[in-house]
Design an enzyme around this catalytic site. Sequence first.
Site, PDB file in Angstrom:
ATOM      1  CD  GLU A 178      -2.795   5.442   6.727  1.00 29.04           C
ATOM      2  OE1 GLU A 178      -2.755   5.519   5.496  1.00 29.04           O
ATOM      3  OE2 GLU A 178      -1.896   4.889   7.406  1.00 29.04           O
ATOM      4  CG  HIS A 188      -5.654   1.853   5.139  1.00 22.59           C
ATOM      5  ND1 HIS A 188      -5.233   2.826   6.022  1.00 22.59           N
ATOM      6  CD2 HIS A 188      -4.656   0.953   5.036  1.00 22.59           C
ATOM      7  CE1 HIS A 188      -4.000   2.517   6.415  1.00 22.59           C
ATOM      8  NE2 HIS A 188      -3.628   1.393   5.834  1.00 22.59           N
ATOM      9  N   GLY A 244       2.419   2.054  10.819  1.00 19.02           N
ATOM     10  CA  GLY A 244       3.375   3.145  10.687  1.00 19.02           C
ATOM     11  C   GLY A 244       4.071   3.519  11.990  1.00 19.02           C
ATOM     12  N   GLY A 301       2.938  -1.193   4.300  1.00 17.52           N
ATOM     13  CA  GLY A 301       2.996   0.237   4.022  1.00 17.52           C
ATOM     14  C   GLY A 301       4.430   0.679   3.758  1.00 17.52           C
ATOM     15  N   GLY A 302       5.077   1.188   4.779  1.00 19.51           N
ATOM     16  CA  GLY A 302       6.419   1.768   4.636  1.00 19.51           C
ATOM     17  C   GLY A 302       7.409   0.889   3.891  1.00 19.51           C
ATOM     18  CG  ASN A 341      -1.719   1.200   1.421  1.00 22.11           C
ATOM     19  OD1 ASN A 341      -1.839   2.016   0.505  1.00 22.11           O
ATOM     20  ND2 ASN A 341      -2.306   1.350   2.605  1.00 22.11           N
ATOM     21  CD1 TRP A 342       3.424   0.977  -2.899  1.00 24.51           C
ATOM     22  CD2 TRP A 342       3.685   2.299  -4.693  1.00 24.51           C
ATOM     23  NE1 TRP A 342       4.206   0.297  -3.803  1.00 24.51           N
ATOM     24  CE2 TRP A 342       4.384   1.097  -4.919  1.00 24.51           C
ATOM     25  CE3 TRP A 342       3.707   3.265  -5.699  1.00 24.51           C
ATOM     26  CZ2 TRP A 342       5.106   0.835  -6.080  1.00 24.51           C
ATOM     27  CZ3 TRP A 342       4.416   3.024  -6.868  1.00 24.51           C
ATOM     28  CH2 TRP A 342       5.115   1.820  -7.059  1.00 24.51           C
ATOM     29  CE  LYS A 343      -0.047   3.169   4.699  1.00 26.82           C
ATOM     30  NZ  LYS A 343       0.024   3.241   6.147  1.00 26.82           N
ATOM     31  CB  SER A 367       5.150  -2.064  12.013  1.00 31.44           C
ATOM     32  OG  SER A 367       4.743  -0.720  12.237  1.00 31.44           O
ATOM     33  CD  GLU A 423      -3.605  -2.606   7.241  1.00 29.66           C
ATOM     34  OE1 GLU A 423      -2.450  -2.815   6.845  1.00 29.66           O
ATOM     35  OE2 GLU A 423      -4.254  -1.586   6.948  1.00 29.66           O
TER      36      GLU A 423
HETATM   37  P1  PGA Z   1       2.938   0.115   7.693  1.00 30.83           P
HETATM   38  O1  PGA Z   1       1.484   0.347   7.049  1.00 30.83           O
HETATM   39  O2  PGA Z   1       3.468  -1.167   7.117  1.00 30.83           O
HETATM   40  O3  PGA Z   1       3.729   1.317   7.293  1.00 30.83           O
HETATM   41  O4  PGA Z   1       2.724   0.010   9.180  1.00 30.83           O
HETATM   42  C1  PGA Z   1       0.595  -0.715   6.874  1.00 30.83           C
HETATM   43  C2  PGA Z   1      -0.676  -0.228   6.251  1.00 30.83           C
HETATM   44  O5  PGA Z   1      -1.117   0.884   6.552  1.00 30.83           O
HETATM   45  O6  PGA Z   1      -1.278  -0.919   5.409  1.00 30.83           O
END
Ligand code: PGA
Length: 249
Positions: free
Chosen positions: A96, A94, A172, A233-234, A9-11, A212, A166
């Site tokens: 967010e 998600h 994050g 994510g990251g 997930n590149w956000k 994470s 999640e």
């Molecule tokens: P993260 O994000 O790996 O940076 O914790 C995961 C996500 O939001 O899907």
Amino acid sequence: MRKNIVAGNWKMNNDLSQTEALISDLKHQKNRGNAEVMIAPAFTNLYSAFNALKDTSIEVTAQNMHFAKNGAYTGEVSASMIKSVGIQTVILGHSERRAYFGETDLILKQKVDAALAADLRVVFCFGEELADRNAGNQEVVVASQIKNALFHLDKLVFKNIVLAYEPVWAIGTGETASPQQAQNMHKFIRKTLNDKYGKDVSENMSILYGGSVKPNNAQEIFSKPDVDGGLIGGAALNAEDFFAIVNAF
Ligand code: PGA
């Protein structure tokens, strides 16, 4: 048999040239082939990403969509628009989106319905906040997120759904759920599905863990029997790290 899936997930990261560069790096990575791979770039880069990856085994997915077919929804993107550039999967729910854009279970239910009606596969995300876990309410919260958005559906459509657990406190933050915490929750999710829809749905459902996941912890998390992959994510923003996670299967 359920599939292993690792989705990046590149956000809201990577403009067009950065997207092209990362995709070129991804193409140089070796996939051992034990997991399906997806990446979710921003809307503006879906078309170019899809074209760049269409002859590979990496699937390009969208991060969100609106539930309406079309109309006066300034700034929004519909399922058919996503489909029209070749995309077949959308991430919905998600944390967010829920936290910053006010997406409720009811909105997500409408999005899920619209996506499935358009023949998009859905990666449906959910998870408890830290206060829920500290109060011991994580299972209640997760069960209600799943029930409210999905339990009106016919069992046949679940072949087009992937679940992503999640925990909000792990996204994050560098703090991961322990492999055992992830396993316990994934087992609970599978049981919740089984109670409503039976084994056909529960045993074939891919349940991803997100929060994470990094090259140094992926293998232990993925070794748990009810963890069928990760939403990353990251670590998905670096091709070597991402494929180290893909190849942790
Ligand atoms: P993260 O994000 O790996 O940076 O914790 C995961 C996500 O939001 O899907």
